[in-house]
Motif scaffolding. Sequence first.
Motif, PDB file in Angstrom:
ATOM      1  N   GLU A  69     -18.017  -7.870 -12.616  1.00  0.00           N
ATOM      2  CA  GLU A  69     -19.367  -7.874 -12.063  1.00  0.00           C
ATOM      3  C   GLU A  69     -19.499  -6.949 -10.847  1.00  0.00           C
ATOM      4  N   ILE A  70     -18.369  -6.599 -10.212  1.00  0.00           N
ATOM      5  CA  ILE A  70     -18.430  -5.683  -9.067  1.00  0.00           C
ATOM      6  C   ILE A  70     -17.783  -4.338  -9.384  1.00  0.00           C
ATOM      7  N   ALA A  71     -17.292  -4.175 -10.601  1.00  0.00           N
ATOM      8  CA  ALA A  71     -16.552  -2.958 -10.958  1.00  0.00           C
ATOM      9  C   ALA A  71     -17.389  -1.695 -10.746  1.00  0.00           C
ATOM     10  N   GLN A  72     -18.658  -1.740 -11.122  1.00  0.00           N
ATOM     11  CA  GLN A  72     -19.506  -0.553 -10.964  1.00  0.00           C
ATOM     12  C   GLN A  72     -19.675  -0.199  -9.490  1.00  0.00           C
ATOM     13  N   LYS A  73     -19.792  -1.224  -8.629  1.00  0.00           N
ATOM     14  CA  LYS A  73     -19.922  -0.972  -7.191  1.00  0.00           C
ATOM     15  C   LYS A  73     -18.649  -0.332  -6.629  1.00  0.00           C
ATOM     16  N   VAL A  74     -17.491  -0.832  -7.072  1.00  0.00           N
ATOM     17  CA  VAL A  74     -16.211  -0.268  -6.620  1.00  0.00           C
ATOM     18  C   VAL A  74     -16.081   1.171  -7.091  1.00  0.00           C
ATOM     19  N   GLU A  75     -16.486   1.416  -8.324  1.00  0.00           N
ATOM     20  CA  GLU A  75     -16.430   2.774  -8.874  1.00  0.00           C
ATOM     21  C   GLU A  75     -17.324   3.710  -8.066  1.00  0.00           C
ATOM     22  N   GLU A  76     -18.529   3.277  -7.774  1.00  0.00           N
ATOM     23  CA  GLU A  76     -19.486   4.142  -7.088  1.00  0.00           C
ATOM     24  C   GLU A  76     -19.105   4.404  -5.635  1.00  0.00           C
ATOM     25  N   ILE A  77     -18.646   3.370  -4.928  1.00  0.00           N
ATOM     26  CA  ILE A  77     -18.375   3.536  -3.502  1.00  0.00           C
ATOM     27  C   ILE A  77     -17.101   4.343  -3.243  1.00  0.00           C
ATOM     28  N   THR A  78     -16.209   4.376  -4.229  1.00  0.00           N
ATOM     29  CA  THR A  78     -14.956   5.138  -4.058  1.00  0.00           C
ATOM     30  C   THR A  78     -15.005   6.506  -4.725  1.00  0.00           C
ATOM     31  N   GLN A  79     -16.074   6.805  -5.429  1.00  0.00           N
ATOM     32  CA  GLN A  79     -16.155   8.053  -6.185  1.00  0.00           C
ATOM     33  C   GLN A  79     -16.030   9.273  -5.265  1.00  0.00           C
ATOM     34  N   ASP A  80     -15.153  10.200  -5.659  1.00  0.00           N
ATOM     35  CA  ASP A  80     -14.905  11.451  -4.931  1.00  0.00           C
ATOM     36  C   ASP A  80     -14.290  11.237  -3.543  1.00  0.00           C
ATOM     37  N   LEU A  81     -13.826  10.024  -3.253  1.00  0.00           N
ATOM     38  CA  LEU A  81     -13.184   9.741  -1.977  1.00  0.00           C
ATOM     39  C   LEU A  81     -11.661   9.605  -2.157  1.00  0.00           C
ATOM     40  N   ILE A  82     -10.959   9.769  -1.056  1.00  0.00           N
ATOM     41  CA  ILE A  82      -9.498   9.603  -1.072  1.00  0.00           C
ATOM     42  C   ILE A  82      -9.191   8.138  -0.779  1.00  0.00           C
ATOM     43  N   PHE A  83      -8.436   7.519  -1.656  1.00  0.00           N
ATOM     44  CA  PHE A  83      -8.095   6.099  -1.574  1.00  0.00           C
ATOM     45  C   PHE A  83      -6.981   5.929  -0.540  1.00  0.00           C
ATOM     46  N   VAL A  84      -7.254   5.193   0.542  1.00  0.00           N
ATOM     47  CA  VAL A  84      -6.286   4.991   1.623  1.00  0.00           C
ATOM     48  C   VAL A  84      -5.976   3.502   1.732  1.00  0.00           C
ATOM     49  N   ALA A  85      -4.700   3.175   1.846  1.00  0.00           N
ATOM     50  CA  ALA A  85      -4.314   1.774   2.033  1.00  0.00           C
ATOM     51  C   ALA A  85      -2.914   1.720   2.635  1.00  0.00           C
ATOM     52  N   HIS A  86      -2.594   0.575   3.194  1.00  0.00           N
ATOM     53  CA  HIS A  86      -1.251   0.344   3.728  1.00  0.00           C
ATOM     54  C   HIS A  86      -0.410  -0.192   2.566  1.00  0.00           C
ATOM     55  N   ASN A  87       0.649   0.555   2.194  1.00  0.00           N
ATOM     56  CA  ASN A  87       1.354   0.321   0.918  1.00  0.00           C
ATOM     57  C   ASN A  87       0.381   0.599  -0.229  1.00  0.00           C
ATOM     58  N   VAL A  88      -0.050   1.837  -0.303  1.00  0.00           N
ATOM     59  CA  VAL A  88      -1.174   2.209  -1.160  1.00  0.00           C
ATOM     60  C   VAL A  88      -0.956   1.861  -2.627  1.00  0.00           C
ATOM     61  N   ASN A  89       0.270   2.016  -3.116  1.00  0.00           N
ATOM     62  CA  ASN A  89       0.492   1.781  -4.548  1.00  0.00           C
ATOM     63  C   ASN A  89       0.210   0.338  -4.954  1.00  0.00           C
ATOM     64  N   PHE A  90       0.423  -0.598  -4.035  1.00  0.00           N
ATOM     65  CA  PHE A  90       0.142  -2.003  -4.350  1.00  0.00           C
ATOM     66  C   PHE A  90      -1.342  -2.195  -4.639  1.00  0.00           C
ATOM     67  N   ASP A  91      -2.182  -1.850  -3.671  1.00  0.00           N
ATOM     68  CA  ASP A  91      -3.631  -2.044  -3.839  1.00  0.00           C
ATOM     69  C   ASP A  91      -4.178  -1.189  -4.986  1.00  0.00           C
ATOM     70  N   TYR A  92      -3.748   0.064  -5.011  1.00  0.00           N
ATOM     71  CA  TYR A  92      -4.265   1.010  -6.010  1.00  0.00           C
ATOM     72  C   TYR A  92      -3.936   0.546  -7.428  1.00  0.00           C
TER      73      TYR A  92
END
Length: 461
Positions: A69-92
């Motif tokens: 139900e939130i997948a489209q929002k996640v797709e749109e808000i992250t589109q063309d952006l660089i995904f940053v996280a602490h221990n990035v592979n876990f979240d990604y």
Amino acid sequence: MYAVVDIETTGNGPKGQKITEISVLVFNGEKIVNELTTLVNPEQNIPAFITNLTGIANAMVRNAPKFYEIAQKVEEITQDLIFVAHNVNFDYNIIRDEFKSLGFDWKRKKLCTVRLTRKIIPGLPSYSLGNICSGENIPINGRHRAKGDAEATVELFRRLIKRDQHFIINSFLNPRSRQATLPPLLDKKTVDNLPETFGVYYFKNTAKEIIYVGKANNIKQRVISHFYDKKKKEQAMCMEIAHISYSETGSELLALLLESSEIKNKYPKYNRSQKNNNAAFGIFSYEDQKGIIHLAFNKIKLVSNSITTFYTLAACRVFLEKICKEFTLCPKYCHLQTNVKQCFHHQIKECKGICCNKEPVREYNKRVLKAIQSVSVALENIVIKETGRFANEIGFALILEGVYQGFGYIDKELDAQLQNPEDYQFYIQPKRDNKDVQKILTSYLQKKEGLKDLENGKISI
């Protein structure tokens, strides 16, 4: 522009983790310009220990949106952006798996603040988010909640950008750079310094405990291949790798033998095969009160002088049945039958010999001794010579009377002086013989014999 992300999960291992909360903060390098934060119904139970850690309970997510139900929002808000996280592979990887379950191939460029901090602020005792923020006086308003950790990661990332005098962030974003794919706790220099030779490598966690042992024809290449593996078991293992050590062996065979031995001795967390130390059984002989020589089998540790060794009881019985047939021995005195008056075995013809009092003990024993001698003759003493680790040495594996003794390395000059296989036993690293080693050696010798036949024109392809 960056999407700084943090998620909380059910924590049910790499195969079962589902998102319970997600926070995506759009960061332009100076400030947050957009946000998506929400609880997520994981559609599974949240374990009590996770609730104690995060404060997120089943009741809190019962009416929360499911991920689809939130997948489209996640797709749109992250589109063309660089995904940053602490221990990035876990979240990604968890978010990507959620999209994959919906039939969507979701990909973003990645940056890991653990790896960036290790490069820009080297020498810290710990690179966990909590410890870094404590050292940098970065407040975390809600530890182990998605928004609190994401906001702390934003502030850490903002400071890293300011301190990045050597364009490290740009190098991490270079398509040819492997920085983003390396385990977050692992220093890139460790990988860069790995040799491209035959050998065995050891993955270790932060406590320097061995969690995986592997064999490689090219250590560096094989190690790096783990970091690109999409299997969840590999991803979970990579999250723990903090150190790597290795032993060069000079050849594939010696690498296989060392790997097998180390797995059995170290019992690493992520090795599945070859962990079991297969119990060995020895065939032995003894003489009873009537002077009759028996053949029997038992666990090798209970046998003082075994004639030969097997790794299953079934193999022992098959061998004794073969001996019985070939030398017309008595199944009763080969311990293939017990508590019977008439000597008969379902795969061996009726015995008309000693157990039926139809031949002298001396005559029967002669055949038993011939059988024992035939086995002893068949058990070879072999030195398998291999390439050494250096130009002036050879590596070798030693088999005496059919039993693997271990492997070692000697100078080529010394090798020329040794006359018999027995002479090599003083230069080996003693190792245990077992079923897995026998498979390795048998496969090697069969392959070597096949190559020899091919060279001699005996095999046509």
